[in-house]
Structure formats: structure tokens, C-alpha cells
Design a protein around this motif. Sequence first.
Motif, PDB file in Angstrom:
ATOM      1  N   THR A 470       0.842  -1.192   0.000  1.00 29.94           N
ATOM      2  CA  THR A 470       0.000   0.000   0.000  1.00 29.94           C
ATOM      3  C   THR A 470       0.875   1.239   0.000  1.00 29.94           C
ATOM      4  O   THR A 470       1.843   1.328   0.755  1.00 29.94           O
ATOM      5  CB  THR A 470      -0.929   0.012   1.225  1.00 29.94           C
ATOM      6  N   GLY A 501      -3.932   9.865  -4.029  1.00 32.71           N
ATOM      7  CA  GLY A 501      -4.706   8.928  -3.237  1.00 32.71           C
ATOM      8  C   GLY A 501      -3.825   7.860  -2.633  1.00 32.71           C
ATOM      9  O   GLY A 501      -2.605   7.823  -2.846  1.00 32.71           O
ATOM     10  N   VAL A 503      -3.357   3.743  -2.448  1.00 33.31           N
ATOM     11  CA  VAL A 503      -3.738   2.601  -3.266  1.00 33.31           C
ATOM     12  C   VAL A 503      -2.902   1.387  -2.885  1.00 33.31           C
ATOM     13  O   VAL A 503      -1.739   1.508  -2.489  1.00 33.31           O
ATOM     14  CB  VAL A 503      -3.565   2.932  -4.766  1.00 33.31           C
ATOM     15  N   TYR A 513       2.794   1.625 -10.029  1.00 30.45           N
ATOM     16  CA  TYR A 513       3.333   2.613  -9.085  1.00 30.45           C
ATOM     17  C   TYR A 513       4.787   2.933  -9.395  1.00 30.45           C
ATOM     18  O   TYR A 513       5.181   4.087  -9.470  1.00 30.45           O
ATOM     19  CB  TYR A 513       3.202   2.083  -7.654  1.00 30.45           C
ATOM     20  N   SER A 544      -6.028  -1.732  -8.924  1.00 27.58           N
ATOM     21  CA  SER A 544      -5.818  -1.825  -7.498  1.00 27.58           C
ATOM     22  C   SER A 544      -6.919  -1.117  -6.719  1.00 27.58           C
ATOM     23  O   SER A 544      -7.778  -0.453  -7.277  1.00 27.58           O
ATOM     24  CB  SER A 544      -4.452  -1.231  -7.142  1.00 27.58           C
ATOM     25  N   LYS A 545      -6.862  -1.249  -5.395  1.00 29.81           N
ATOM     26  CA  LYS A 545      -7.890  -0.719  -4.506  1.00 29.81           C
ATOM     27  C   LYS A 545      -7.461   0.610  -3.913  1.00 29.81           C
ATOM     28  O   LYS A 545      -6.388   0.731  -3.326  1.00 29.81           O
ATOM     29  CB  LYS A 545      -8.156  -1.729  -3.387  1.00 29.81           C
ATOM     30  N   TYR A 546      -8.323   1.632  -4.028  1.00 30.14           N
ATOM     31  CA  TYR A 546      -8.061   2.936  -3.428  1.00 30.14           C
ATOM     32  C   TYR A 546      -8.707   3.012  -2.046  1.00 30.14           C
ATOM     33  O   TYR A 546      -9.782   2.444  -1.814  1.00 30.14           O
ATOM     34  CB  TYR A 546      -8.580   4.059  -4.332  1.00 30.14           C
ATOM     35  N   GLU A 569     -13.023  14.563  -3.182  1.00 28.11           N
ATOM     36  CA  GLU A 569     -12.854  13.106  -3.200  1.00 28.11           C
ATOM     37  C   GLU A 569     -13.908  12.464  -4.095  1.00 28.11           C
ATOM     38  O   GLU A 569     -15.105  12.733  -3.954  1.00 28.11           O
ATOM     39  CB  GLU A 569     -12.960  12.551  -1.778  1.00 28.11           C
ATOM     40  N   ASN A 572     -12.600   7.694  -3.609  1.00 25.34           N
ATOM     41  CA  ASN A 572     -11.343   7.660  -2.845  1.00 25.34           C
ATOM     42  C   ASN A 572     -10.140   8.165  -3.637  1.00 25.34           C
ATOM     43  O   ASN A 572      -8.994   7.907  -3.261  1.00 25.34           O
ATOM     44  CB  ASN A 572     -11.054   6.256  -2.301  1.00 25.34           C
ATOM     45  N   ILE A 573     -10.388   8.879  -4.730  1.00 22.44           N
ATOM     46  CA  ILE A 573      -9.334   9.569  -5.471  1.00 22.44           C
ATOM     47  C   ILE A 573      -9.539  11.065  -5.259  1.00 22.44           C
ATOM     48  O   ILE A 573     -10.649  11.569  -5.404  1.00 22.44           O
ATOM     49  CB  ILE A 573      -9.370   9.219  -6.962  1.00 22.44           C
TER      50      ILE A 573
END
Length: 748
Positions: A470, A501, A503, A513, A544-546, A569, A572-573
Amino acid sequence: MKNKIIQTLAFALFAAAVGNAAAVTTTMSVTNAVASITSSPIGVNGPVTLSGIGTGTFSAQVTAGASTVGGPFTITLSNGSTFTGTVTVSVSVLTGSGTGSATITGGTGLYIGSTGSFPQLTGTGSFSSSGLLLNLNGSGTIDIGGSTGTTGTTGTTGTTGTTGTTGSTGSTGSTGATGATGTGPTITGVLDAGSYTPNIAQGSIFVVKGTNLSASGFVQFGFPLPTVCTSALCSGASNGQITFTPASGGAGAQADLIYLYNQSGTNQLAAILPSTVAPGNYNVTVTNNNGAVSAPFPATVVQTKPEIITQDGTGAGLAVVQNYISPTETDVNRFTVGAVNGVSISPARPSQTLILWLTGLGPITTGDNVAAPVLDVSQTSKVQVIVGGTPITPSFAGRAPGLAGEDQIDFVLPAGVTTGCTVPLQVSVNGVVSATTFLAIAPDQTSAACVLPGFTTQQLQNLDNGSSYTIGSFDVTQFSISETIPSIGNVNAKIDVAGGGFVSYTGFQIAAYQNYLQPSNACIVSTYSSTSTNPSIVGQAITSKYLDAGPITLTGPSGSGITGLALTETSNIYSVNIATELSGISGIPGMQNNGTVIAGNYTLKGNGGADVGPFTASMTLGSPLTITNGLPSTVNRNTDLRLNWTGGNSNDLVIIVGESSSSAGSVSEFLCTTTAGQGGFTVPASILSQLPPTPSSVTGVASSVLFVETTTQPANGNGTFTAPLTAGGNVNGFFLGLVGTGANVTYN
């Protein structure tokens, strides 16, 4: 061992899309769609979600009037089906906020004959480094066409028919595709087995996703592969039969079945498209174990479409590559030396021979349903493996001996190859380039791991064993561009934005990333449709998960006018438009003015949310680079392009991006990374030649541009921070400053 690895890694099973209902109440959400104000009409393209139906891309061509902006749009879902209609919003939406509406007037694939409306849409618009971003959101109703008979009723045991099916106690629907309570098959996607995207190459492996395609269970076939399952393993005499019928009419061709899978809510068939099926447009149908035939699903057959098989099945992650160690050992490419589930793993090394697995190299002259002999297509086609932007001619490229539909490429890494854990990897066949994946390469012959800045060997081992990582990533960006806008002329724009954010990535996704921070001194090329969203700047699909971090604010140095500026927001970005300065354009309402990005210290403060606790991050933005003699107006694709610069911190990351559109609507983009201290960079002709020449007329988001951007490299106390996770532990983060400049160019 080799066949076991490929069966384990290459034929992973993925969830099928959700089936249709006759009438659906749904919410349309168009998020950060890019509007090209350089075209007339204005092209709008971006991701869209229709709740309860699916996700895909939104593409519109709208014209601005005195008070409204409107025009036709198409929503293309991930299963290949579409909705078409018109949208109208107030002009204030372009750079502020407003309302509008949309209607659905038709569709294709699963949604032929659909109608519907979204009577109340709310919209916002803001400028960013990507251009003008638009958001639309609102609820409505769509009547899904072709899902039930229009005049008849369906019996309780009715099945699918292409023009309506009679149930045992019901009557026949006149135009229905699926019995309301029957067991007819429904196709939601026909995709290649490498990148999982539409268009299928002759002789390649593909998958059909949907519901009721086959009986429950899992059946895998041996040689010779059948076109229909008639053995005692299957229920029914025509289980899982896949037929490609020319859209123009004529006899259909059956695909060679690899497996039938229908378990835990996932129904997917894998097969090989015979090499004898000519390129063109087709209607695909599936006949299931009850003898029912699905509605036709549109698909396109092409001669060649190389797509690398990846270990996460996304087509954009860590590639399925074996590192040749000895005649008795070929390790699966990973970050560290070791073993996972009894399979040997290691990173590749300079001068080592590698075996790359893919599909789509092209048709063969022998049977596709039996074990292939040695067939080297590199003798008749130009095949290259592109590692870190460097083209490599393979020693072998063709159908994998002893397998069917699957290709392998054997090649040797150069001694001076780019090393790292996320080295970009592509394949080119006669100029057709695959999606970008990545490869792990150790720095030398004795290292036990590749090098990923910011990661220890233990962390890399954890990623190899299935752990996720993360990261928090935020930036403050200033982007300047000089463009020529039809009917207006030359316009200079300066756009100041901030966002980011938290992630979570798996090891297979880590390049999404890492490429953003690590200079590779190399280039990658991506190609996409002008009606789809622009790929991520790192050239990787991010799945992926934010995480929710609660309210976040930004404060800049004295003179910036940025104090406690709240970031918005969305899913979640986080993002905020700080300011937009345009010369040559007047009368645009809602222009943002929340300050201006200047050199100095910036502080990001998070109050904490459901996933991430309170945090503070700071970063000092320095002076930008100065491009010597500016950016060129014309680029010769057959000649190396040298860009020189002065200024900047020596370790600042430099990102060079060029983009060109073809007259057919596809867009190719190259991305190169280096450091400011190099004083310049040469984009090789081997990269530039993969871009199409700039057509005389460009519309939509498709454009012809070149830009250079510098990014601060995070260090302790300047760009790095730690935030607590509410579930326990901490997450490391980066807070970056980016300054870039770009311009329209002509690629010839």
C-alpha cells in the motif's frame, strides 16, 4: 514442468459479467472524461459506470451553443456491447457546474433496440494537466432491447432462441433473445487470452464470457481439441460449441475448445480460433448443453495481434516469462530467487536467454487443434521483443512446440540491458505492438533479487509470495501547453492542479506505481483507440484498490494564495483545480482561481478516514527545466529526437511523452524517463517509428503532442511521509511536485 507452469499461469479463470434484465433503473457516472477543446465538435472521452449493468467508456461529440452543449454519445461496455444516445448540458458545466439530461436511443450487442432516459444529470468541469475534465452523474431507466419477446410470453422452461424461443407451456416471443426464466446462453465478451481485449487473431487462444454457456463444472480437453463436447464428460450433445459466422453472411466456423468452466458464478469458455477463419467482422454464438443458441455477439478477426500472457491475467502486469538456467531448470520470472508452490522463481539477468509466452503471432498452415510442430514465424515476419525500449531480434518466435494456439519467443537479453523490477516489455510483429507488460531483471549475474528503489529484498520476497503493498501518492502539478484551436488560433494555457490517493498494489501490479518514480533511461509505446480513455502515464492498467483517507487540504508557500484548499474526493481519489490561465480565449465561465503554483514549500494535511488515519506531508518545489530552443514543431519519425535542457535538480525525474493519432482513429503514445542531471535525452527512431504520421485532420481527444515534465524525487523530510492505517500498521507515501510544458507537433 514447463507445461505445468503454463497451465497454472496462462489459463487463469476470471469472473464473467452480470446478465441483463428487461428494464433497469441505473445511475450513470462519467468520471474525469477528457474534453478536447482543440477539436470541433468537442470530443469527450472517459470512463463510465452504469450501476447494475457494467463499466466501460463514454465517447461524445458535442457542439457548444449560447447556453447549452450537446450532441451524440456512445457508451461502450467492457463486454463490447454499446448504448447510443444524445446528451445536453449547460455551458457552465465546462468549467464550473450545472445540470443536463441524456436519452438512450439504441444499442448493439446485448442491447440492440434499447431506449431510456436520464432526466436529471449534474455535472462539473475543471482543467488539469490532462486537459479539461468533465464529470456527469444522474439516475435514469434503460429498457434493455432484445432480452425478452416483444409480443409473446415465455414458458417456465423456455430457452434462448435467436428470434424468440417457445417454452414448454408458453408461447413464442416475436423478437426475444432470451426466455425470461429459461436456461439460454448469454455472451458478455469475446476477448483474446493475453490482454483480455476485443479483436481475435487467427490461430490464437481466446475466451468467451457469459452465463449459461455450458453445464456446471469444469472440463478440460486433450488433443485433438474438439469443436463440441460429445464425450461422457459433458451433459448434452453440443455443449459449449462456439461458432463464428461472417457478419456479411455465409457458413459459420467452429472454434477448437480448450476448456469449459462454469463454477462459483463464473462461466467462461476457452478456445482456439482456427487459422482458416479469414480476417473480418463476425457474429459469435454459443450453443449450450440444452441445445440453446445465444444471441449473436459481434467480434472482429485480425491476422496478427501479439498479446503477452501475464501472471495476473490483466495483460498489463508481470509477464509469463521463463529464465533459462540450465537444460533441467527454467525459472518463472519474479523479483527474488526462491520457490513458490514448488515452482522455481528468479529475476532475469543480463545476457541470459528468456522464454516469453504469448498468443496471437498469426495463423499457421497445420491444424490448430493438435500439438504444434516447430513453426518459426520470425522467418517470414518481422518480430521484435522490446525490453526497456530496446528492440531485440529473437532466436525463435512461433507456435510453442507440443502446444496449440500458444506462442513462445526465445531471446537473449543484451549485456547492457536496462535492469530493475519493472522493466517495460512488449512484442512487435510487423509493426503491430502488444500492450505493455513488465519484466524483472537483476543488476548482475550473482544478485539474488532485482532492484526496486524503496523496497528491501524481504519486501520483494513478500510480494513474490502474494503480499500486497500500500502506497500513498500525491502531487502538485503545473502544466503549460501551446496549442492551435480551430477557429481561434494559437492559445497558451497554464494549468495548476493537485491530487492523488492511497492505493494497494500486488507484486504483479507494482509497475503501475514504480514506473512513475523510477527513471528507466528507456521508452515504452502504447496504442489505444481514440474512443477509449488515455492509458495511465506509466503505461500500466491499474486494477488496485483505493483507500478512504477522509478530508484532505493543501497549503502552499507565501505568495501562492493557497491556504487550506480542500481536495475533492471521488471514489477515494482526491483532486482539486487550483488555477487555469488561458491566453487567446475569453468568455469561458467558471474559470478556477484558487491561487497559483510557484516554487516553495507545500503541505498536505489529512484528517483521517475509514481506511487511513491523520497525516501530514510536505514537499519543496524547485525551479522547472528550461528546454533548449524549445520543443520542435515537427518530428521526423525515422530520425532520433534529441531534447536538451538546463536547470532542475540533478536527480529530478524527467518524463517525455509523445502522442500521435492515425486517420483510422487509433492513438499511439511513447513514454521515456530519465533524470534532469543527464542534461538531455534521445528518443530513438525505433520508438518514434511506432507512432503513426500525423493526419491532416485530427478530432476528439486524439491529438498530436509532445511534452516534457519534471518530477521531484522524494527524500526524507521532503516528499516522503507515513500515515497510519485504521486496520493496523502504517503506509508510506510520496508527495511530489511536477512541472511540465508541451505543444502540438507534427509527426512525419
